[in-house]
Design a protein around this motif. Structure first.
Motif, PDB file in Angstrom:
ATOM      1  N   ARG A  57       0.828  -1.210   0.000  1.00  0.00           N
ATOM      2  CA  ARG A  57       0.000   0.000   0.000  1.00  0.00           C
ATOM      3  C   ARG A  57       0.863   1.262   0.000  1.00  0.00           C
ATOM      4  NH1 ARG A  57      -5.282  -0.001   1.949  1.00  0.00           N
ATOM      5  NH2 ARG A  57      -4.863  -1.800   3.271  1.00  0.00           N
ATOM      6  N   SER A  90       1.421  -6.895  -2.439  1.00  0.00           N
ATOM      7  CA  SER A  90       0.604  -7.399  -1.342  1.00  0.00           C
ATOM      8  C   SER A  90      -0.857  -7.443  -1.771  1.00  0.00           C
ATOM      9  CB  SER A  90       0.738  -6.480  -0.126  1.00  0.00           C
ATOM     10  OG  SER A  90       0.073  -5.252  -0.401  1.00  0.00           O
ATOM     11  N   ARG A  91      -1.693  -8.036  -0.929  1.00  0.00           N
ATOM     12  CA  ARG A  91      -3.117  -8.141  -1.266  1.00  0.00           C
ATOM     13  C   ARG A  91      -3.798  -6.771  -1.220  1.00  0.00           C
ATOM     14  NH1 ARG A  91      -7.750 -10.195   1.936  1.00  0.00           N
ATOM     15  NH2 ARG A  91      -9.375 -10.826   0.478  1.00  0.00           N
ATOM     16  N   ASN A 127      10.795   0.514   4.561  1.00  0.00           N
ATOM     17  CA  ASN A 127       9.543   0.932   5.182  1.00  0.00           C
ATOM     18  C   ASN A 127       9.804   2.160   6.049  1.00  0.00           C
ATOM     19  OD1 ASN A 127       7.039   0.913   6.775  1.00  0.00           O
ATOM     20  ND2 ASN A 127       6.765  -1.153   5.938  1.00  0.00           N
ATOM     21  N   VAL A 160       1.908 -11.934  -3.542  1.00  0.00           N
ATOM     22  CA  VAL A 160       2.692 -12.865  -2.736  1.00  0.00           C
ATOM     23  C   VAL A 160       1.898 -13.154  -1.459  1.00  0.00           C
ATOM     24  CG1 VAL A 160       4.814 -13.093  -1.369  1.00  0.00           C
ATOM     25  CG2 VAL A 160       4.888 -12.014  -3.640  1.00  0.00           C
ATOM     26  N   ASP A 181      11.546   6.466   3.116  1.00  0.00           N
ATOM     27  CA  ASP A 181      10.516   6.509   2.089  1.00  0.00           C
ATOM     28  C   ASP A 181      10.974   5.703   0.868  1.00  0.00           C
ATOM     29  OD1 ASP A 181       8.666   7.117   0.157  1.00  0.00           O
ATOM     30  OD2 ASP A 181       8.779   9.299   0.432  1.00  0.00           O
ATOM     31  N   SER A 204       3.576  -3.986   5.177  1.00  0.00           N
ATOM     32  CA  SER A 204       3.635  -4.069   6.641  1.00  0.00           C
ATOM     33  C   SER A 204       4.072  -5.447   7.129  1.00  0.00           C
ATOM     34  CB  SER A 204       2.279  -3.709   7.249  1.00  0.00           C
ATOM     35  OG  SER A 204       1.305  -4.638   6.829  1.00  0.00           O
ATOM     36  N   GLN A 257      -0.334 -13.240   6.670  1.00  0.00           N
ATOM     37  CA  GLN A 257      -0.733 -13.900   5.417  1.00  0.00           C
ATOM     38  C   GLN A 257       0.198 -13.533   4.268  1.00  0.00           C
ATOM     39  OE1 GLN A 257      -2.780 -11.639   6.905  1.00  0.00           O
ATOM     40  NE2 GLN A 257      -4.353 -12.835   7.935  1.00  0.00           N
ATOM     41  N   HIS A 258       0.845 -12.383   4.370  1.00  0.00           N
ATOM     42  CA  HIS A 258       1.858 -12.030   3.367  1.00  0.00           C
ATOM     43  C   HIS A 258       3.151 -12.778   3.685  1.00  0.00           C
ATOM     44  CE1 HIS A 258       3.671  -9.569   0.208  1.00  0.00           C
ATOM     45  NE2 HIS A 258       4.751  -9.574   0.967  1.00  0.00           N
TER      46      HIS A 258
END
Ligand SMILES: Cc1cc2nc3c(=O)[nH]c(=O)nc-3n(C[C@H](O)[C@H](O)[C@H](O)COP(=O)(O)OP(=O)(O)OC[C@H]3O[C@@H](n4cnc5c(N)ncnc54)[C@H](O)[C@@H]3O)c2cc1C
Lengths: 256, 324
Positions: free
Chosen positions: B212, B237-238, B289, B252, B307, B270, B274-275
């Motif tokens: 995100r 990510s989802r 991050n 992934v 960043d 993050s 689940q990731h």
């Protein structure tokens, strides 16, 4: 085409999954709940088909009474009917779940006077991951089934179903009524609109109390896998860290 | 008394998962004190008998029928169910690939037996068996028991490391002709649609993912540029898939792809559990991050707390500088 989608309510953990003291469930005290991702996509697929070709979508779940939340969510994104098969909240094994679902489906089909053309399951539930409930239900109903589906193209008396394999797809032409196990990625599920949310509050919740015998698999205890001990080396706090990063890429041989 | 392992193949081509299946089955058969049998089903299976024997099978049941022109869950499931009824093994196993779990589910449903999917370890006994199996795609483990006259269970794919057998099995071939209803041809594969993939996410030596934190679909251009320089692939990510920034094929994690690159560069992710289960087989992990407390950062080997929109272009520039 009338489609039934069977969904499961699961907790939505973040960085860690904690287990309750008795070891029998995920500690959801501070967690929200969601519909298992594969099933969310199965529902979206059903709604898209009904919008395109007509027919109605029914969502069914076996779970605690709180699973009404996931059914109402289903109604908010386009399902026409919602059915709850309530449990006491304990985890049911796959045989027991399949037996109760089959009875519930038979009752719904009898009330409708016709079978559902398609019954969609998630390929596996996000939590217990038993990989079998859809197959068991299909066989009890005497219908063909195929899992790992990432594409559906409805036809007359059959559907073309695409199953993901390494590096491509297998194509099946499955006569309806049929059962398919759906995988996330078949589509991008929509978010409910304000109108959908309002409509979902008015949807009539049907409840089907069904008893079923436990099967031969029993849950004893949940636990977290041993954590890999790791220490993180902080390479920097701004873009000058790029030099160290490229050194590392060179060291490990991924940079020619 | 025997343990039956159901092997897979792709129109006569041996699949790697069979080496895992045979490794797990040899150990289980030896723990049970029974002979190891293998089942090979359908066209092309005949060519694989010697490989099954090399993997330790004392007996190979070769199942052929004119309906079995390719894989089909109903036809293969029914074939295995009839074979089981005929030879009456104490237990049946496979590796939990899509097909492996599907065929065992078919068998279990047809024989009205329980089926425990994706075991990591199994302790056979005279009474109910005990096992540890995978939940939440590997984020959680379940100790379970299996009480049944005939035990049906799969081993989680990649939870067993394939080993070569100490000694080959006799590989005695027994032909088995199932009685199949021609209607079962309905769910046999009709066609294949194969995409030329090149390096895929699951085989790429470098994977650079965005979450995100990347902020937009266009934000992935800088990751694409870096991935190209490194001969890697871009993942996500989802959260990103759900926002429609990337295709699900790039995801992934538990409901996406499991990766195992030399290095995984996770930017703006993050590190939800689940990731993480999809990324944890990576040899090394670098997290970029802004949040030093993010799970991805605390679990990574290396981290940059900054960043990603500044760090990623700087990596690309540094590589270009060194390459002249
Ligand atoms: C059953 C189930 C299955 C799931 N399967 C998957 C799966 O397969 N794969 C998956 O990924 N998720 C999966 N999820 C979702 C998962 O729980 C998380 O919601 C998701 O991984 C979060 O994505 P994210 O890290 O991109 O977003 P967030 O959690 O919002 O994290 C964004 C991160 O970006 C950082 N950031 C923000 N701006 C910047 C910047 N400028 N520079 C650097 N860093 C920045 C933030 O500090 C934060 O750490 C699943 C969830 C469930 C319930």
């Amino acid at each position: 085409m009338n489609i039934l989608v069977c969904v499961k309510r699961v907790p939505a953990p973040g960085a860690k999954i904690n287990v309750t003291e008795d070891g029998l469930s995920v500690d959801s005290a501070h967690l929200g709940f969601t519909t298992s991702p594969h099933e969310e996509c199965a529902l979206e697929e059903a709604v898209q088909i009904s919008e395109r070709d007509g027919g109605e979508v029914t969502v069914l779940t076996l779970g605690p009474v709180e699973a009404e939340e996931q059914l109402r969510y289903g109604a908010s994104v386009g399902a026409h009917h919602i059915i709850l098969v309530p449990t006491d909240g304990s985890a049911w094994d796959p045989q027991r779940t399949a037996a109760a679902l089959t009875t519930a489906i038979e009752q719904a089909e009898q009330a409708n006077g016709q079978p559902f053309d398609l019954i969609l399951f998630g390929n596996e539930s996000a939590d217990s991951g038993g990989f079998q409930v859809g197959v068991r239900v299909a066989l009890k109903l005497g219908r063909p089934s195929v899992n790992a589906i990432k594409g559906i193209d409805p036809g007359d008396g059959s559907v073309i179903a695409r199953r993901e394999i390494d590096g491509g797809f297998e194509v099946y032409e499955v006569p309806t009524p049929a059962v398919l196990g759906i995988k996330e990625g078949i589509n991008l599920p929509r978010y409910p609109t304000m109108k959908g949310r309002l409509a979902s509050k008015k949807a009539t919740l049907e409840t089907a109390e069904i008893a079923a015998e436990p099967g031969g698999q029993a849950l004893i205890r949940l636990h977290r896998p041993p954590e890999q001990a790791s220490t993180t080396e902080i390479l920097g706090t701004d873009e000058t860290a790029a030099v160290r990063i490229v050194d590392i890429l060179e060291e490990i041989g991924v940079l020619a | 008394m025997s343990l039956l392992v159901v092997l897979e193949h792709d129109r006569g081509k041996w699949v790697e998962a069979n080496d895992e299946a045979l490794t797990a089955a040899r150990k289980l058969a030896s723990d049970m004190g029974v002979e190891l049998h293998a089942a090979l089903v359908g066209v092309g299976a005949r060519d694989l008998v010697s490989q099954a024997a090399t993997g330790g099978a004392a007996v190979v049941h070769l199942c052929e029928h004119e309906v079995l022109t390719d894989y089909g869950p109903d036809a293969v499931g029914e074939t295995v169910a009839q074979l089981v009824a005929s030879i009456n093994p104490s237990a049946i196993t496979a590796v939990g690939t899509s097909r492996g779990n599907e065929v065992l589910a078919q068998l279990a449903a047809r024989a009205d037996l329980p089926f425990v999917a994706n075991c990591m370890t199994v302790a056979p006994s005279d009474g109910p068996w005990s096992m540890t199996r995978v939940q939440w795609g590997g984020s959680l483990l379940e100790d379970a028991t299996l009480d049944a006259p005939t035990k049906v269970l799969s081993f989680g794919h990649h939870s067993v490391v394939a080993e070569v057998a100490d000694a080959p099995g006799a590989g005695e071939v027994r032909e088995f002709a199932p009685a199949l209803d021609p209607a079962m041809a309905a769910t046999i594969v009709r066609d294949r649609d194969v995409q030329t993939a090149g390096v895929t996410l699951s085989t790429a030596p470098v994977v650079i993912s965005g979450g995100r934190g990347v902020g937009s679909a266009e934000g992935f251009d800088q990751l694409e540029e870096l991935a190209e320089l490194l001969g890697g692939r871009v993942g996500c990510s989802r959260a990103v898939t759900n926002l429609g920034w990337r295709n699900h094929t790039d995801q992934v994690g538990q409901t996406g792809t499991r990766i195992a690159p030399e290095i995984y560069i996770a930017t703006g992710i993050s590190g939800a559990i689940q990731h993480w289960v999809g990324a944890m087989a990576s040899k090394r992990i670098l997290a970029i991050n802004t949040d030093a407390e993010a799970n991805m950062v605390t679990k990574a080997d290396y981290a940059v707390i900054a960043d990603l929109h500044k760090v990623v272009p700087a990596i690309t520039a540094e590589i270009r500088r060194r390459q002249g």
